[in-house]
Design an enzyme around this catalytic site. Structure first.
Site, PDB file in Angstrom:
ATOM      1  N   ASP A  41      -3.182   4.597  -2.184  1.00  0.00           N
ATOM      2  CA  ASP A  41      -4.273   5.095  -1.348  1.00  0.00           C
ATOM      3  C   ASP A  41      -4.754   6.472  -1.829  1.00  0.00           C
ATOM      4  O   ASP A  41      -3.935   7.385  -2.000  1.00  0.00           O
ATOM      5  CB  ASP A  41      -3.732   5.207   0.085  1.00  0.00           C
TER       6      ASP A  41
ATOM      7  N   HIS B 211     -11.013  -3.581   3.016  1.00  0.00           N
ATOM      8  CA  HIS B 211     -11.011  -3.287   4.459  1.00  0.00           C
ATOM      9  C   HIS B 211     -11.890  -2.076   4.807  1.00  0.00           C
ATOM     10  O   HIS B 211     -12.010  -1.738   5.982  1.00  0.00           O
ATOM     11  CB  HIS B 211      -9.576  -3.045   4.907  1.00  0.00           C
ATOM     12  N   ASP B 212     -12.441  -1.394   3.805  1.00  0.00           N
ATOM     13  CA  ASP B 212     -13.288  -0.224   4.067  1.00  0.00           C
ATOM     14  C   ASP B 212     -14.766  -0.521   3.826  1.00  0.00           C
ATOM     15  O   ASP B 212     -15.611   0.335   4.067  1.00  0.00           O
ATOM     16  CB  ASP B 212     -12.904   0.932   3.123  1.00  0.00           C
TER      17      ASP B 212
ATOM     18  N   ASP C 141       0.861  -1.171   0.000  1.00  0.00           N
ATOM     19  CA  ASP C 141       0.000   0.000   0.000  1.00  0.00           C
ATOM     20  C   ASP C 141       0.902   1.227   0.000  1.00  0.00           C
ATOM     21  O   ASP C 141       1.862   1.301   0.762  1.00  0.00           O
ATOM     22  CB  ASP C 141      -0.852  -0.003   1.280  1.00  0.00           C
TER      23      ASP C 141
ATOM     24  N   GLU D 134      -6.423   3.805  -5.865  1.00  0.00           N
ATOM     25  CA  GLU D 134      -7.729   3.920  -5.207  1.00  0.00           C
ATOM     26  C   GLU D 134      -8.281   5.298  -5.557  1.00  0.00           C
ATOM     27  O   GLU D 134      -7.643   6.313  -5.256  1.00  0.00           O
ATOM     28  CB  GLU D 134      -7.585   3.774  -3.694  1.00  0.00           C
TER      29      GLU D 134
HETATM   30  C1  NOJ Z   1      -8.410   4.858   2.028  1.00  0.00           C
HETATM   31  C2  NOJ Z   1      -8.084   3.653   2.836  1.00  0.00           C
HETATM   32  O1  NOJ Z   1      -8.524   2.512   2.151  1.00  0.00           O
HETATM   33  C3  NOJ Z   1      -8.731   3.837   4.180  1.00  0.00           C
HETATM   34  O2  NOJ Z   1      -8.689   2.669   4.966  1.00  0.00           O
HETATM   35  C4  NOJ Z   1      -8.045   4.974   4.860  1.00  0.00           C
HETATM   36  O3  NOJ Z   1      -8.696   5.252   6.085  1.00  0.00           O
HETATM   37  C5  NOJ Z   1      -8.068   6.242   4.007  1.00  0.00           C
HETATM   38  N1  NOJ Z   1      -7.774   5.991   2.636  1.00  0.00           N
HETATM   39  C6  NOJ Z   1      -7.047   7.216   4.506  1.00  0.00           C
HETATM   40  O4  NOJ Z   1      -5.759   6.741   4.249  1.00  0.00           O
END
Ligand code: NOJ
Length: 572
Positions: free
Chosen positions: A205, A335-336, A104, A262
């Protein structure tokens, strides 16, 4: 075959990626926190699943305000996760099994404990001042009205100099200033440091947030919201393509790696630019459009039922837009996001069937699929009774803010149960009694572990695990999955997702029922009537393919392959 600019087939087009959230994957030393040795101990499990790449959520040194997405030192490993030697061993052991490790890359922001920020906040003349985004307040208020994605203002006043710094996420995650060339140089050197260790690429990210509109205009404040949504001024900002091309030239072009950005708010048209190989930016992006179909207009916590027709049309749009023009990444989970079987499937009576249906439906699309840890077991969402049991900063901040606004506990918890990020972050379920740690896990285990766990899945040849394994194997042996064109059928059907893939003389029909009801499918509607279809994969036994129509059972999914007649008109 679609080739790279240098004429070779990119390996990542035929790969399947498995995402590990290291904190919750496997603990080797009994401290309740997953670690690198734990991951190494499970490589054979991943090898059995058949994946090609592991994407590791951040493993860098961090104070863990946002579980590692707040990095204190880009060149060190988080103490709880192990050492650099452990990491190097992980790369080696993975490579031995034909698996690449993608890291990441979190470079929109750092931790406020990063040495750059510590220096930056010391004085306006600090060498590192411009590594971050500092602005003066307006009449005792922040420089603009933007809200942070993790609640409150996106600006924090710093006592030392009286200026405000921007933090799109928590106040312990100050945003980096990509306008400043020395910062960019540091980032590129850091990327090179990891690539030279032999990693297989980067998941970047919120990479489409790095270029801000430096005028920092106020945004519109929506009804019921306290702060403005400033995303129009930082998503896909003015210099984003310049920065990504510079990064490519400075670093990425020297390595044969996978890059995935992302990108909240990226449209298919944006993705065409980001992922067209001629532009030399990224291999693929993570879209959020299909993940945003079951939310209200202003925030993710506003739960709306998913309309399958919207999902189909959205995925169709992406499939068409990037065919021959770029590349898709395919995902239901990370994970989100909440667990997909609880979200778009049925976590009770039809858990097994719906988890397999979702897998088949996604893995037959064009693009690189991502499996999030536990998805291959059909892991489900959790419902903790108290907010005290939750660990995620986004969830906790939102809960506090909404309680202050007088919203009842029960109503907020409903949103958390449906959308909270901790749904995905409970420890991996290895054995009927847990198997994640010998100590106390950092977050409670889902209480269905006795039923849902890897040990039981591996012992049952009919399990969800083996559906994923088969899907991965199919990808390796059938070009149509990687290269075929896509055509959506029955686009207005509210419950059936039906599409075709076509490559040369081969045609595959994918049918997935997103409901608990049996749904009638008439073969002539799919233009395959009377043709001799072979079952490629299915989640129910005994598929009757010889009749004129078929009752597609609850959450049933199957794929049929057909040979196209030589003279048949090409529909695509
Ligand atoms: C996206 C990530 O997937 C998430 O888990 C994170 O909290 C935010 N970006 C900030 O880095």
């Amino acid at each position: 075959m679609e080739k790279n600019l240098n004429g070779t087939e990119p390996w990542w087009k035929r790969s399947v990626v498995y995402q590990i959230y290291p904190r919750s994957f496997m603990d080797s030393n009994g401290d309740g926190i997953g670690d690198l040795q734990g991951i190494i101990s499970k490589l054979d499990y991943l090898c059995k699943l058949g994946i090609d790449v592991i994407w590791l959520s951040p493993i860098y040194d961090s104070p863990n305000d946002d579980n590692g997405y707040d990095i204190r030192d880009y060149r060190a490993i988080m103490r709880e996760f192990g050492t650099m030697a452990d990491f190097e061993r992980l790369i080696k052991e993975a490579k031995y099994r034909g698996i690449r490790i993608v890291m990441d890359l979190v470079v929109n922001h750092t931790s406020d404990e990063h040495s750059w920020f510590i220096e930056s906040r010391k004085s306006t003349s600090s060498k590192y001042r411009d590594f971050y985004i500092w602005r003066e307040g307006k009449d005792g208020a922040p420089p603009n009205n933007w809200g942070s994605i993790f609640s409150g203002s996106a600006w924090e006043r710093d006592e030392k100099t009286g200026s405000y710094y921007l933090h799109l996420f928590s106040k312990k995650q100050p945003d980096l200033n990509w306008e400043h060339q020395p910062l960019r140089k540091e980032i590129y050197e850091m990327m090179t440091f990891w690539l030279d260790k032999g990693i297989g690429g980067f998941r970047m990210d919120v990479i489409n947030f790095i270029s801000k509109d430096v005028r920092f205009p106020d945004g519109a404040v929506h009804p019921e919201q306290v702060f403005a949504d400033g995303s129009a001024y930082f998503m896909n900002g003015p210099k984003i393509h310049t920065y990504l091309r510079e990064m490519n030239e400075a670093v990425l072009q020297n390595y044969d790696v996978l890059t995935v950005g992302e990108m909240p708010g990226a449209t298919p048209e944006d993705a065409q630019i980001y992922t067209n190989p001629e532009n030399r930016e990224l291999n693929m992006v993570f879209t959020f459009e299909h993940m945003d179909l079951d939310r209200g207009p202003y925030e993710k916590w506003d739960i709306q039922p998913l309309q399958l027709v919207d999902l189909k049309k959205n995925l169709e749009k992406w499939q068409q837009a990037l065919h021959h023009k770029g590349w898709n990444s395919l995902y239901w989970n990370n994970h989100d996001q909440p667990r997909v079987v609880s979200r778009f499937g049925d976590e009770r009576e039809y858990r097994e069937q719906s988890a397999k249906m979702l897998a088949i439906c996604l893995h037959m699309l064009q693009g690189t699929p991502y499996i999030y840890q536990g998805e291959e077991l059909g892991m489900t969402n959790v419902k903790f009774a108290s907010i005290e049991d939750y660990q995620d900063i986004e969830t906790i901040n939102m809960y506090k803010e909404k309680r202050e606004q007088g919203i009842p506990h029960e109503k907020i918890m409903e949103s958390i149960y449906a959308k909270g990020r901790d749904n995905a972050r409970t420890p991996m379920q290895w054995t009927p009694d847990g198997g994640f740690t010998t100590g106390v896990p950092w977050m409670q285990m889902n209480n269905n572990v006795n039923e849902i766990n890897a040990e039981s899945a591996l012992a049952n040849p009919d399990s969800i695990f083996y559906t994923y394994q088969k899907l991965i194997k199919l990808r390796k042996s059938h070009d149509i999955i990687t290269y075929g064109s896509f055509q959506l059928l029955l686009s207005e059907h509210p419950y059936l997702f039906v599409y075709k893939r076509v490559l040369e003389s081969e045609e595959w029909l994918v049918v997935a029922n997103f409901s608990k009801r049996s749904e009638k499918l008439v073969w002539s509607d799919c233009d395959v009537e009377g043709k001799n279809g072979q079952v490629v994969i299915a989640n129910y036994e005994h598929l009757e393919v010889n009749k004129k129509a078929l009752e597609v059972r609850p959450y049933e999914a199957f794929v049929l392959s057909f040979q196209r007649e030589k003279n048949s008109p090409c529909h695509f």
